[in-house]
Enzyme design. Structure first.
Site, PDB file in Angstrom:
ATOM      1  N   HIS A 293       0.839  -1.205   0.000  1.00 20.73           N
ATOM      2  CA  HIS A 293       0.000   0.000   0.000  1.00 20.73           C
ATOM      3  C   HIS A 293       0.872   1.251   0.000  1.00 20.73           C
ATOM      4  O   HIS A 293       1.029   1.935   1.015  1.00 20.73           O
ATOM      5  CB  HIS A 293      -0.947  -0.004   1.200  1.00 20.73           C
ATOM      6  CG  HIS A 293      -2.037  -1.019   1.088  1.00 20.73           C
ATOM      7  ND1 HIS A 293      -2.029  -2.199   1.800  1.00 20.73           N
ATOM      8  CD2 HIS A 293      -3.162  -1.034   0.330  1.00 20.73           C
ATOM      9  CE1 HIS A 293      -3.118  -2.902   1.498  1.00 20.73           C
ATOM     10  NE2 HIS A 293      -3.820  -2.218   0.614  1.00 20.73           N
ATOM     11  N   ASN A 294       1.431   1.547  -1.155  1.00 24.31           N
ATOM     12  CA  ASN A 294       2.311   2.697  -1.316  1.00 24.31           C
ATOM     13  C   ASN A 294       1.916   3.462  -2.582  1.00 24.31           C
ATOM     14  O   ASN A 294       0.924   3.131  -3.235  1.00 24.31           O
ATOM     15  CB  ASN A 294       3.772   2.250  -1.363  1.00 24.31           C
ATOM     16  CG  ASN A 294       4.001   1.142  -2.381  1.00 24.31           C
ATOM     17  OD1 ASN A 294       3.466   1.194  -3.495  1.00 24.31           O
ATOM     18  ND2 ASN A 294       4.789   0.140  -2.014  1.00 24.31           N
ATOM     19  N   ALA A 295       2.701   4.467  -2.941  1.00 26.05           N
ATOM     20  CA  ALA A 295       2.347   5.321  -4.075  1.00 26.05           C
ATOM     21  C   ALA A 295       2.412   4.579  -5.408  1.00 26.05           C
ATOM     22  O   ALA A 295       1.704   4.941  -6.349  1.00 26.05           O
ATOM     23  CB  ALA A 295       3.268   6.544  -4.111  1.00 26.05           C
TER      24      ALA A 295
ATOM     25  N   HIS B 265       1.476   1.451  -5.875  1.00 23.31           N
ATOM     26  CA  HIS B 265       0.164   0.792  -5.975  1.00 23.31           C
ATOM     27  C   HIS B 265      -0.895   1.785  -6.431  1.00 23.31           C
ATOM     28  O   HIS B 265      -1.728   1.472  -7.291  1.00 23.31           O
ATOM     29  CB  HIS B 265      -0.224   0.200  -4.618  1.00 23.31           C
ATOM     30  CG  HIS B 265      -1.663  -0.195  -4.505  1.00 23.31           C
ATOM     31  ND1 HIS B 265      -2.225  -1.212  -5.246  1.00 23.31           N
ATOM     32  CD2 HIS B 265      -2.673   0.317  -3.742  1.00 23.31           C
ATOM     33  CE1 HIS B 265      -3.507  -1.334  -4.940  1.00 23.31           C
ATOM     34  NE2 HIS B 265      -3.808  -0.403  -4.036  1.00 23.31           N
TER      35      HIS B 265
ATOM     36  N   HIS C 299      -7.062   6.549  -3.268  1.00 16.29           N
ATOM     37  CA  HIS C 299      -7.945   5.604  -2.579  1.00 16.29           C
ATOM     38  C   HIS C 299      -7.296   4.934  -1.368  1.00 16.29           C
ATOM     39  O   HIS C 299      -7.998   4.424  -0.494  1.00 16.29           O
ATOM     40  CB  HIS C 299      -8.443   4.534  -3.555  1.00 16.29           C
ATOM     41  CG  HIS C 299      -7.446   3.453  -3.830  1.00 16.29           C
ATOM     42  ND1 HIS C 299      -6.344   3.652  -4.644  1.00 16.29           N
ATOM     43  CD2 HIS C 299      -7.371   2.173  -3.395  1.00 16.29           C
ATOM     44  CE1 HIS C 299      -5.637   2.534  -4.705  1.00 16.29           C
ATOM     45  NE2 HIS C 299      -6.232   1.629  -3.956  1.00 16.29           N
TER      46      HIS C 299
END
Length: 490
Positions: free
Chosen positions: A224-226, A228, A264
């Protein structure tokens, strides 16, 4: 960085930028700062920022007490606390999601309590201060767009010309843009779709907002990082081009779809909602254990929109509508609501009653498209799909290790000694991905893009099954530990 930005825009700040002696001589000058990143120890950092806070404090007068006794002065600043700066959505401050604090977890493990509100508030105040101090580590505010020019030249520019193809390699693109894949991609897509012209967006404000979003993803998260977020945004762009949908979309629909995809998962902590609930995290309490992460992603995005002033030139009614619809899209990514959306989607398709001229129906399809984009990794080519699978499982395992360390019940899929990557992926594809994309295929009438995705999905599932089979027959060494995965052939 709202505190420092407002200081620089104040009378004292303008005099300081002009070179007048307003601050102690030990404090760096603006020209020194612009020469590059500074490496400072925490005590030096605190001493450096204090004069700026005091100057701002003197401009505004005495501090008012907050809802907690001795509340930190930063909580009075817009951008550092929840903001009700305008009617409508309650926004979150930037960076308000603290990293998981091991001291609080240790307290939980030993006493079953998360600590007093006063202690939590003090911790969050320090984290807000440290988050704002990123400016002092070399991030120049209001960076001009010419810095992106190099990204548009050479290989990154060539890749952007193929951004609508399904085999777009977001990992390579992120390397070519020096870790700025989300900002570069969004600037390009906003321009490609004509959104900058249609909404008369200020380019400096747009770039400032996108940098905020990208920076508020945590790069230490394996999944869950930039990157993604950029991957989901690229997938959303592909879905918005599907013929059955594209001819009905308005500029507002496209704007919302791309923006929701980019933001999101902003400020995701790398753990899931059950973890926040059982550790009594303040956000779990704030959102009453309902769509905790998604609510935070949405409210944080609203806070950044307001802080950047990106939509400040639009009518208030329009900005409020954008904020609400943005929330509706982001909240739809809550995986616990999968059956709710899938059931509604099936009913619409069975009844053949979707009318995309209707704004509500278009919005529903945007929700479905965002859900598809969010979990489309198994539909990518094997090389990218496998990398995403390993990343998300590594994030699961890290949570499991935390839970084990602090004597918490280990969450499903988070036990690296029991839950293997192939087993997790096979279950994920079977129960979540395939049902949703089967219905998406019905909606799109099996376009070439959908055919390609379903083909990759079938092949990838077969490869994970082969890997799982190899593990099952070779992997048990009698110790209960899972063996290393041996990659199957094509």
């Amino acid at each position: 960085m709202p505190v420092l930005n407002r200081f620089l825009n104040s009378e004292v700040g303008r005099r300081w930028m002009a070179g007048e002696e307003l601050l102690p001589s030990s404090v760096w000058t603006l020209s020194t700062y612009q020469q590059g990143a500074l490496t400072l120890e925490l005590p030096e950092l605190i001493q450096l920022v204090k004069p700026l806070w005091k100057s701002k404090h003197n401009l505004q007068g005495p501090t008012k007490k907050g809802m907690f006794e001795n509340e930190d002065v930063l909580s009075n600043y817009q951008g550092d606390a929840q903001v009700r700066g305008q009617a409508g959505v309650l926004s979150e401050r930037r960076g308000s999601f603290p990293f998981i604090d091991f001291r609080l977890l240790n307290t939980t493990a030993n006493s079953g309590e998360i600590g007093t509100k006063k202690k939590v508030k003090r911790l969050l105040s320090f984290q807000r201060y440290f988050h704002a101090s990123r400016l002092l580590r070399g991030t120049v505010p209001q960076t001009s767009l010419h810095l992106l020019d190099e990204d548009y030249l050479g290989q990154a520019g060539h890749m952007l010309s193929k951004v609508g193809t399904w085999n777009f390699d977001i990992f390579l693109f992120d390397r070519l843009t020096n870790g700025n894949s989300l900002v570069t991609l969004l600037c390009h897509l906003f321009n490609t779709h004509g959104l900058i012209h249609h909404f008369q967006l200020d380019m400096v404000k747009l770039h400032r907002f996108l940098v905020m979003v990208q920076e508020d993803y945590h790069n230490q998260n394996p999944y869950h990082n930039a990157v993604h977020a950029a991957d989901v945004t690229q997938a959303m762009h592909c879905y918005l081009k599907e013929p059955k949908l594209a001819r009905y979309l308005t500029p507002l629909d496209i704007f919302l779809g791309l923006l929701a995809a980019a933001a999101h998962d902003v400020d995701h902590p790398g753990v899931n909602q059950p973890f926040l609930v059982k550790t009594k995290h303040h956000l779990a309490s704030l959102y009453q254990n309902v769509s905790v992460l998604e609510n935070h992603h949405w409210r944080s995005t609203v806070g950044m929109l307001r802080e950047s002033g990106l939509l400040s030139h639009l009518p208030v009614e329009m900005t409020q509508e954008i904020e609400q619809q943005l929330g509706s899209l982001i909240l739809a990514t809550d995986i616990s609501r999968q059956n709710e959306f899938l059931g509604s989607f099936k009913i619409h398709l069975d009844n053949d009653d979707l009318s995309l001229e209707d704004a509500e129906h278009r919005h529903f399809i945007l929700q479905i498209a965002l859900k598809c984009a969010d979990i489309c990794n198994p539909c990518r080519v094997w090389e990218m799909s496998k990398q995403w699978s390993e990343r998300v499982c590594e994030e699961f395992y890290r949570q499991g290790d935390l839970e084990r360390k602090f004597d918490l019940e280990i969450s499903p899929l988070c036990n690296q000694h029991m839950d293997t990557v192939p087993a997790i992926q096979i279950g994920f594809m079977t129960y979540l991905v395939e049902p949703l994309f089967d219905e998406w295929r019905r909606f799109t009438d099996n376009t070439p893009l959908t055919e390609a995705m379903m083909s990759h999905l079938r092949k990838n599932k077969a490869r994970w099954r082969a890997l799982h089979h190899n593990q099952h027959h070779r992997g048990d060494d009698g110790s209960g530990q899972r063996s290393e995965v041996v990659e199957a052939g094509p």
